[in-house]
Motif scaffolding. Structure first.
Motif, PDB file in Angstrom:
ATOM      1  N   UNK A 197       0.811  -1.215   0.000  1.00 43.12           N
ATOM      2  CA  UNK A 197       0.000   0.000   0.000  1.00 43.12           C
ATOM      3  C   UNK A 197       0.849   1.271   0.000  1.00 43.12           C
ATOM      4  N   UNK A 198       2.140   1.109  -0.262  1.00 40.69           N
ATOM      5  CA  UNK A 198       3.032   2.258  -0.298  1.00 40.69           C
ATOM      6  C   UNK A 198       3.233   2.771  -1.712  1.00 40.69           C
ATOM      7  N   UNK A 199       4.356   3.424  -1.922  1.00 36.63           N
ATOM      8  CA  UNK A 199       4.670   4.023  -3.223  1.00 36.63           C
ATOM      9  C   UNK A 199       5.861   3.326  -3.857  1.00 36.63           C
ATOM     10  N   UNK A 200       5.833   3.206  -5.163  1.00 38.63           N
ATOM     11  CA  UNK A 200       6.951   2.644  -5.911  1.00 38.63           C
ATOM     12  C   UNK A 200       8.049   3.690  -6.076  1.00 38.63           C
ATOM     13  N   UNK A 201       9.285   3.238  -6.185  1.00 34.68           N
ATOM     14  CA  UNK A 201      10.392   4.149  -6.522  1.00 34.68           C
ATOM     15  C   UNK A 201      10.996   3.779  -7.877  1.00 34.68           C
ATOM     16  N   UNK A 254      -3.051  -3.263  -9.056  1.00 34.02           N
ATOM     17  CA  UNK A 254      -3.537  -2.729  -7.782  1.00 34.02           C
ATOM     18  C   UNK A 254      -4.215  -3.738  -6.858  1.00 34.02           C
ATOM     19  N   UNK A 255      -4.752  -4.822  -7.389  1.00 35.69           N
ATOM     20  CA  UNK A 255      -5.419  -5.821  -6.557  1.00 35.69           C
ATOM     21  C   UNK A 255      -4.390  -6.848  -6.083  1.00 35.69           C
ATOM     22  N   UNK A 256      -4.667  -7.534  -5.005  1.00 33.52           N
ATOM     23  CA  UNK A 256      -3.718  -8.523  -4.484  1.00 33.52           C
ATOM     24  C   UNK A 256      -3.500  -9.661  -5.480  1.00 33.52           C
ATOM     25  N   UNK A 257      -2.339  -9.667  -6.114  1.00 31.64           N
ATOM     26  CA  UNK A 257      -2.011 -10.721  -7.063  1.00 31.64           C
ATOM     27  C   UNK A 257      -1.843 -12.064  -6.392  1.00 31.64           C
ATOM     28  N   UNK A 300      18.800   1.898  -2.665  1.00 32.72           N
ATOM     29  CA  UNK A 300      19.363   0.606  -2.280  1.00 32.72           C
ATOM     30  C   UNK A 300      18.315  -0.491  -2.251  1.00 32.72           C
ATOM     31  N   UNK A 301      17.061  -0.118  -1.997  1.00 31.93           N
ATOM     32  CA  UNK A 301      15.945  -1.066  -2.010  1.00 31.93           C
ATOM     33  C   UNK A 301      14.982  -0.649  -3.112  1.00 31.93           C
ATOM     34  N   UNK A 302      14.793  -1.506  -4.082  1.00 35.74           N
ATOM     35  CA  UNK A 302      13.911  -1.237  -5.207  1.00 35.74           C
ATOM     36  C   UNK A 302      12.480  -1.633  -4.830  1.00 35.74           C
ATOM     37  N   UNK A 303      11.544  -0.717  -5.023  1.00 32.49           N
ATOM     38  CA  UNK A 303      10.140  -0.978  -4.727  1.00 32.49           C
ATOM     39  C   UNK A 303       9.379  -1.023  -6.049  1.00 32.49           C
ATOM     40  N   UNK A 304       8.753  -2.152  -6.332  1.00 34.34           N
ATOM     41  CA  UNK A 304       8.080  -2.330  -7.611  1.00 34.34           C
ATOM     42  C   UNK A 304       6.811  -1.523  -7.742  1.00 34.34           C
ATOM     43  N   UNK A 305       6.276  -1.477  -8.946  1.00 32.23           N
ATOM     44  CA  UNK A 305       5.004  -0.795  -9.193  1.00 32.23           C
ATOM     45  C   UNK A 305       3.820  -1.710  -8.908  1.00 32.23           C
ATOM     46  N   UNK A 306       4.013  -3.003  -9.078  1.00 34.59           N
ATOM     47  CA  UNK A 306       2.942  -3.957  -8.816  1.00 34.59           C
ATOM     48  C   UNK A 306       2.688  -4.056  -7.318  1.00 34.59           C
ATOM     49  N   UNK A 307       1.439  -4.313  -6.946  1.00 36.74           N
ATOM     50  CA  UNK A 307       1.076  -4.439  -5.536  1.00 36.74           C
ATOM     51  C   UNK A 307       1.911  -5.528  -4.871  1.00 36.74           C
ATOM     52  N   UNK A 308       2.032  -6.661  -5.525  1.00 37.92           N
ATOM     53  CA  UNK A 308       2.856  -7.777  -5.065  1.00 37.92           C
ATOM     54  C   UNK A 308       3.547  -8.383  -6.277  1.00 37.92           C
ATOM     55  N   UNK A 309       4.619  -9.109  -6.054  1.00 35.37           N
ATOM     56  CA  UNK A 309       5.319  -9.707  -7.191  1.00 35.37           C
ATOM     57  C   UNK A 309       4.409 -10.672  -7.941  1.00 35.37           C
ATOM     58  N   UNK A 310       3.449 -11.282  -7.237  1.00 33.85           N
ATOM     59  CA  UNK A 310       2.520 -12.212  -7.890  1.00 33.85           C
ATOM     60  C   UNK A 310       1.689 -11.532  -8.965  1.00 33.85           C
TER      61      UNK A 310
END
Length: 277
Positions: free
Chosen positions: A73-77, A217-220, A87-97
């Motif tokens: 529920x956060x923001x992607x970088x 945006x939905x839980x993959x 140093x920590x990559x945050x994806x655009x997808x809600x979850x990797x799934x």
């Protein structure tokens, strides 16, 4: 899960770059999608542990160690993945799934023992996503409430700053959190406010169903778990092996068709670029 200290010299020696991820599903997916022997992937067991082990590695001046985690529920970088400070990559997808919700890859993967084609799979996944709107809205609202409480939370003072009862009281009562949180929580913790936030989030999720945006945006994780039993209908190993093999099969199908999501491609490029490769 036990975290291996980053100062153990042998931990980061054999690969060009190392990436800490949250779970085995992510490691299995990236390993298969990339097939890159120069990238080592470790499991941190959650985003909090992930941040800690990356920071520990950096304290030991190990600049070829990174992290990758779900956006949740956060923001992607992602727009800053080439920034040396990330140093920590945050994806655009809600979850990797979410990156595995690929109807064509599911249809073509080697474990598809159902008669379902890509069109049928796509329709079923979207129907499953449509059932998650209020659950996702509830979770998003809970996160908002948590953030109201946690924002500016008081940090532990240094020993020299608290030597009396008054200094202890002042440390707490003069903090930004003490000034802000009670009023903010009082305003947020009302039935009227909660209902408004729930309705707002639910409308947002429903709106994503009009296009492929729901896949971001939905839980993959929830949708993928349901599709596992619908796609792999025969001779499926028990979980967690069945689940991981399903992830691997979809990733391999994406790799074969050259349809690995751009986010996954960009992550590998960003990692290698940091080391000049």
């Amino acid at each position: 899960m036990t975290i291996v200290p980053s100062h153990l010299s042998g931990l980061y020696k054999n690969k060009l770059v190392y990436l800490w991820v949250e779970d085995e599903e992510t490691r299995t997916y990236l390993d298969t999608a990339w097939a890159d022997a120069e990238i080592g992937i470790y499991i941190a067991g959650g985003c909090e542990n992930l941040g800690a082990v990356v920071q520990a590695a950096r304290k030991d001046k190990l600049h070829h160690v990174f992290g990758y985690r779900d956006r949740d529920f956060g923001a992607s970088n992602r727009t800053r993945w080439n920034d040396p400070g990330v140093e920590v990559f945050v994806g655009e997808a809600f979850e990797v799934e979410n990156l595995l919700l690929d109807a064509r890859a599911m249809a073509d993967c080697e474990v598809n023992t159902s008669p379902k084609d890509a069109a049928t799979i796509e329709k079923e996944m979207q129907a499953l996503a449509a059932q998650l709107d209020w659950w996702m809205a509830c979770r998003a609202t809970i996160v908002e409430l948590r953030d109201v409480v946690a924002k500016d939370f008081i940090e532990h003072p240094g020993r020299s700053k608290v030597r009396s009862k008054q200094e202890a009281l002042d440390t707490i009562t003069t903090s930004a959190w003490w000034t802000r949180a009670p009023k903010a929580l009082t305003a947020a913790a009302t039935s009227t406010h909660l209902e408004a936030r729930l309705l707002s989030h639910q409308k947002t999720y429903v709106a994503t169903l009009a296009s492929s945006a729901w896949k971001t945006h939905v839980s993959g994780k929830e949708v993928l778990a349901e599709m596992l039993t619908r796609i792999w209908t025969k001779k499926r190993p028990a979980d967690p092996q069945g689940r991981l093999d399903f992830v691997k099969a979809i990733a391999q199908a994406q790799r074969n068709a050259r349809t690995v999501p751009q986010e996954v491609v960009d992550l590998r490029l960003a990692l290698r670029a940091r080391l000049g490769r």
